[in-house]
Design a protein around this motif. Sequence first.
Motif, PDB file in Angstrom:
ATOM      1  N   ARG A 241       0.839  -1.207   0.000  1.00  0.00           N
ATOM      2  CA  ARG A 241       0.000   0.000   0.000  1.00  0.00           C
ATOM      3  C   ARG A 241       0.874   1.258   0.000  1.00  0.00           C
ATOM      4  NH1 ARG A 241      -3.834   2.506  -2.140  1.00  0.00           N
ATOM      5  NH2 ARG A 241      -4.874   4.060  -0.860  1.00  0.00           N
ATOM      6  N   CYS A 242       1.945   1.245   0.803  1.00  0.00           N
ATOM      7  CA  CYS A 242       2.848   2.400   0.848  1.00  0.00           C
ATOM      8  C   CYS A 242       3.536   2.616  -0.504  1.00  0.00           C
ATOM      9  CB  CYS A 242       3.892   2.220   1.950  1.00  0.00           C
ATOM     10  SG  CYS A 242       3.241   2.514   3.602  1.00  0.00           S
ATOM     11  N   GLU A 243       3.899   1.533  -1.163  1.00  0.00           N
ATOM     12  CA  GLU A 243       4.509   1.636  -2.497  1.00  0.00           C
ATOM     13  C   GLU A 243       3.560   2.315  -3.480  1.00  0.00           C
ATOM     14  OE1 GLU A 243       7.812   0.073  -4.102  1.00  0.00           O
ATOM     15  OE2 GLU A 243       7.947   1.254  -2.264  1.00  0.00           O
ATOM     16  N   LYS A 244       2.274   1.957  -3.372  1.00  0.00           N
ATOM     17  CA  LYS A 244       1.285   2.571  -4.275  1.00  0.00           C
ATOM     18  C   LYS A 244       1.060   4.036  -3.940  1.00  0.00           C
ATOM     19  CE  LYS A 244      -1.343  -1.550  -5.569  1.00  0.00           C
ATOM     20  NZ  LYS A 244      -2.626  -2.275  -5.477  1.00  0.00           N
ATOM     21  N   LEU A 245       1.145   4.377  -2.655  1.00  0.00           N
ATOM     22  CA  LEU A 245       0.894   5.761  -2.226  1.00  0.00           C
ATOM     23  C   LEU A 245       2.077   6.680  -2.528  1.00  0.00           C
ATOM     24  CD1 LEU A 245      -0.838   5.103   1.205  1.00  0.00           C
ATOM     25  CD2 LEU A 245      -1.889   6.204  -0.774  1.00  0.00           C
ATOM     26  N   ARG A 246       3.265   6.122  -2.704  1.00  0.00           N
ATOM     27  CA  ARG A 246       4.461   6.945  -2.897  1.00  0.00           C
ATOM     28  C   ARG A 246       4.324   7.916  -4.091  1.00  0.00           C
ATOM     29  NH1 ARG A 246      10.006   5.731  -1.663  1.00  0.00           N
ATOM     30  NH2 ARG A 246       9.480   3.553  -1.369  1.00  0.00           N
ATOM     31  N   PRO A 247       3.972   7.434  -5.311  1.00  0.00           N
ATOM     32  CA  PRO A 247       3.849   8.391  -6.434  1.00  0.00           C
ATOM     33  C   PRO A 247       2.740   9.419  -6.214  1.00  0.00           C
ATOM     34  CG  PRO A 247       3.117   6.179  -7.091  1.00  0.00           C
ATOM     35  CD  PRO A 247       3.772   6.030  -5.759  1.00  0.00           C
ATOM     36  N   LEU A 248       1.663   9.002  -5.496  1.00  0.00           N
ATOM     37  CA  LEU A 248       0.588   9.957  -5.204  1.00  0.00           C
ATOM     38  C   LEU A 248       1.099  11.072  -4.306  1.00  0.00           C
ATOM     39  CD1 LEU A 248      -2.334  10.919  -5.249  1.00  0.00           C
ATOM     40  CD2 LEU A 248      -2.858   9.257  -3.452  1.00  0.00           C
ATOM     41  N   LEU A 249       1.914  10.706  -3.322  1.00  0.00           N
ATOM     42  CA  LEU A 249       2.492  11.735  -2.433  1.00  0.00           C
ATOM     43  C   LEU A 249       3.373  12.703  -3.212  1.00  0.00           C
ATOM     44  CD1 LEU A 249       3.635  10.162   0.963  1.00  0.00           C
ATOM     45  CD2 LEU A 249       1.813  11.786   0.542  1.00  0.00           C
ATOM     46  N   PHE A 250       4.161  12.174  -4.142  1.00  0.00           N
ATOM     47  CA  PHE A 250       5.007  13.053  -4.964  1.00  0.00           C
ATOM     48  C   PHE A 250       4.150  14.046  -5.760  1.00  0.00           C
ATOM     49  CE2 PHE A 250       8.510   9.641  -5.047  1.00  0.00           C
ATOM     50  CZ  PHE A 250       9.221  10.288  -4.051  1.00  0.00           C
ATOM     51  N   ARG A 251       3.053  13.511  -6.327  1.00  0.00           N
ATOM     52  CA  ARG A 251       2.184  14.387  -7.126  1.00  0.00           C
ATOM     53  C   ARG A 251       1.528  15.446  -6.250  1.00  0.00           C
ATOM     54  NH1 ARG A 251      -1.176  10.893  -9.124  1.00  0.00           N
ATOM     55  NH2 ARG A 251      -3.175  11.552  -8.300  1.00  0.00           N
ATOM     56  N   LEU A 252       1.061  15.026  -5.057  1.00  0.00           N
ATOM     57  CA  LEU A 252       0.439  15.980  -4.141  1.00  0.00           C
ATOM     58  C   LEU A 252       1.442  17.048  -3.710  1.00  0.00           C
ATOM     59  CD1 LEU A 252      -1.621  13.511  -1.925  1.00  0.00           C
ATOM     60  CD2 LEU A 252      -2.540  15.175  -3.536  1.00  0.00           C
ATOM     61  N   ALA A 253       2.685  16.637  -3.514  1.00  0.00           N
ATOM     62  CA  ALA A 253       3.726  17.601  -3.125  1.00  0.00           C
ATOM     63  C   ALA A 253       3.949  18.627  -4.231  1.00  0.00           C
ATOM     64  CB  ALA A 253       5.023  16.864  -2.809  1.00  0.00           C
ATOM     65  N   SER A 254       3.915  18.154  -5.479  1.00  0.00           N
ATOM     66  CA  SER A 254       4.139  19.082  -6.601  1.00  0.00           C
ATOM     67  C   SER A 254       2.986  20.070  -6.742  1.00  0.00           C
ATOM     68  CB  SER A 254       4.324  18.303  -7.915  1.00  0.00           C
ATOM     69  OG  SER A 254       3.112  17.709  -8.312  1.00  0.00           O
ATOM     70  N   GLU A 255       1.779  19.683  -6.253  1.00  0.00           N
ATOM     71  CA  GLU A 255       0.619  20.592  -6.302  1.00  0.00           C
ATOM     72  C   GLU A 255       0.625  21.570  -5.130  1.00  0.00           C
ATOM     73  OE1 GLU A 255      -2.806  18.097  -6.172  1.00  0.00           O
ATOM     74  OE2 GLU A 255      -2.588  17.356  -8.220  1.00  0.00           O
ATOM     75  N   THR A 256       1.539  21.362  -4.187  1.00  0.00           N
ATOM     76  CA  THR A 256       1.501  22.090  -2.917  1.00  0.00           C
ATOM     77  C   THR A 256       2.680  23.047  -2.766  1.00  0.00           C
ATOM     78  OG1 THR A 256       0.583  20.010  -2.080  1.00  0.00           O
ATOM     79  CG2 THR A 256       1.020  21.653  -0.445  1.00  0.00           C
ATOM     80  N   VAL A 257       3.306  23.382  -3.886  1.00  0.00           N
ATOM     81  CA  VAL A 257       4.534  24.201  -3.807  1.00  0.00           C
ATOM     82  C   VAL A 257       4.317  25.565  -3.205  1.00  0.00           C
ATOM     83  CG1 VAL A 257       5.779  23.047  -5.677  1.00  0.00           C
ATOM     84  CG2 VAL A 257       4.172  24.875  -6.234  1.00  0.00           C
ATOM     85  N   ASP A 258       3.068  26.077  -3.258  1.00  0.00           N
ATOM     86  CA  ASP A 258       2.812  27.427  -2.739  1.00  0.00           C
ATOM     87  C   ASP A 258       2.343  27.402  -1.293  1.00  0.00           C
ATOM     88  OD1 ASP A 258       0.491  26.154  -3.369  1.00  0.00           O
ATOM     89  OD2 ASP A 258      -0.537  27.947  -4.125  1.00  0.00           O
ATOM     90  N   ASP A 259       2.374  26.234  -0.637  1.00  0.00           N
ATOM     91  CA  ASP A 259       1.879  26.122   0.738  1.00  0.00           C
ATOM     92  C   ASP A 259       2.944  25.408   1.574  1.00  0.00           C
ATOM     93  OD1 ASP A 259       0.593  25.476   3.094  1.00  0.00           O
ATOM     94  OD2 ASP A 259      -1.317  25.002   2.144  1.00  0.00           O
ATOM     95  N   ASP A 260       3.797  26.192   2.232  1.00  0.00           N
ATOM     96  CA  ASP A 260       4.933  25.636   2.964  1.00  0.00           C
ATOM     97  C   ASP A 260       4.530  24.658   4.056  1.00  0.00           C
ATOM     98  OD1 ASP A 260       6.630  27.037   1.385  1.00  0.00           O
ATOM     99  OD2 ASP A 260       6.948  28.683   2.784  1.00  0.00           O
ATOM    100  N   GLU A 261       3.465  25.010   4.791  1.00  0.00           N
ATOM    101  CA  GLU A 261       3.045  24.170   5.909  1.00  0.00           C
ATOM    102  C   GLU A 261       2.585  22.807   5.411  1.00  0.00           C
ATOM    103  OE1 GLU A 261      -0.270  24.053   9.510  1.00  0.00           O
ATOM    104  OE2 GLU A 261      -0.069  25.866   8.280  1.00  0.00           O
ATOM    105  N   ALA A 262       1.765  22.805   4.363  1.00  0.00           N
ATOM    106  CA  ALA A 262       1.274  21.536   3.792  1.00  0.00           C
ATOM    107  C   ALA A 262       2.424  20.730   3.211  1.00  0.00           C
ATOM    108  CB  ALA A 262       0.229  21.827   2.725  1.00  0.00           C
ATOM    109  N   LEU A 263       3.353  21.396   2.562  1.00  0.00           N
ATOM    110  CA  LEU A 263       4.499  20.712   1.967  1.00  0.00           C
ATOM    111  C   LEU A 263       5.358  20.078   3.065  1.00  0.00           C
ATOM    112  CD1 LEU A 263       5.766  20.110  -0.764  1.00  0.00           C
ATOM    113  CD2 LEU A 263       7.078  22.213  -0.575  1.00  0.00           C
ATOM    114  N   GLY A 264       5.497  20.777   4.185  1.00  0.00           N
ATOM    115  CA  GLY A 264       6.242  20.251   5.324  1.00  0.00           C
ATOM    116  C   GLY A 264       5.641  18.947   5.843  1.00  0.00           C
ATOM    117  N   LYS A 265       4.328  18.904   5.894  1.00  0.00           N
ATOM    118  CA  LYS A 265       3.659  17.675   6.338  1.00  0.00           C
ATOM    119  C   LYS A 265       3.908  16.550   5.367  1.00  0.00           C
ATOM    120  CE  LYS A 265      -0.028  19.843   9.038  1.00  0.00           C
ATOM    121  NZ  LYS A 265      -1.430  20.252   9.070  1.00  0.00           N
TER     122      LYS A 265
END
Length: 265
Positions: A241-265
């Motif tokens: 499950r973690c392996e499947k979630l890894r690329p999703l996390l990367f994509r979410l991080a790329s959508e969150t570049v303007d929000d430091d707090e969210a990116l930190g999480k």
Amino acid sequence: DKATDPSIPEENWECIQRFCDQVNADTEGPSLAPRLLAHKIQSPQETEALHALTVLETCVNNCGERFHNEIAKFRFLNELIKVLSPKYYGTWSSEKVKSRVAEVIFSWTVWFPQEVKIRDAYQMLKKQGIVKEDPKVPEDKILPPPSPRPQNSIFDTDEEKSKLLARLLKSNHSEDLQAANRLIKSMIKEEQEKSARVSRRVSTVSEVSENVKRMDELLGNYRRQELCKSDQETLQTLFQRCEKLRPLLFRLASETVDDDEALGK
């Protein structure tokens, strides 16, 4: 009750906003709210029913995908159809309420073309002659103010659009009001997409945290003693499950570049 109070002729926007807040804050909000609203929309008191329809439309504008999924189910659509159908409450519901319900369902077929059940429900109403013709939703009907607005809402952060909207709303020309209505719709849609992204990010980060915590516990036991077969299977499932979630996390991080707090999480 306050948001749909029939003793008050005008909409109580403060209470409507608080209702939307509660729907968004409560885990069960999107599933409970439509049931509460259906009961109010079926009220024999015209003002209460009309207020409830305004609350419903405001929730559609502001309460995101989970709320949309609930109103697109036959369970909820049937409650609206009862207001129109002579077999149920159609004989005593006021024409104003019935007209508004038909207008709401029709507008959803336009706003949510992907929702087959909404389209089917509306087509059934037409086939049975309960709705004679498509309601004419006036282009210059300004939507209720979007509420609640999250911090950094597009209505606040996009200064150019906000100024344009303010200018259009002050105009007396119907063309400008039509343009304002289209702009509000596009801004609300953008706001909803932003809200859906935030919700997806929060739930994904939460799931990853829980999975990793559980894996840590299992691996800690593994170092001290052999794991039983069921724990080994659990560990393998968590890893996959973690392996499947890894690329999703990367994509979410790329959508969150303007929000430091969210990116930190």
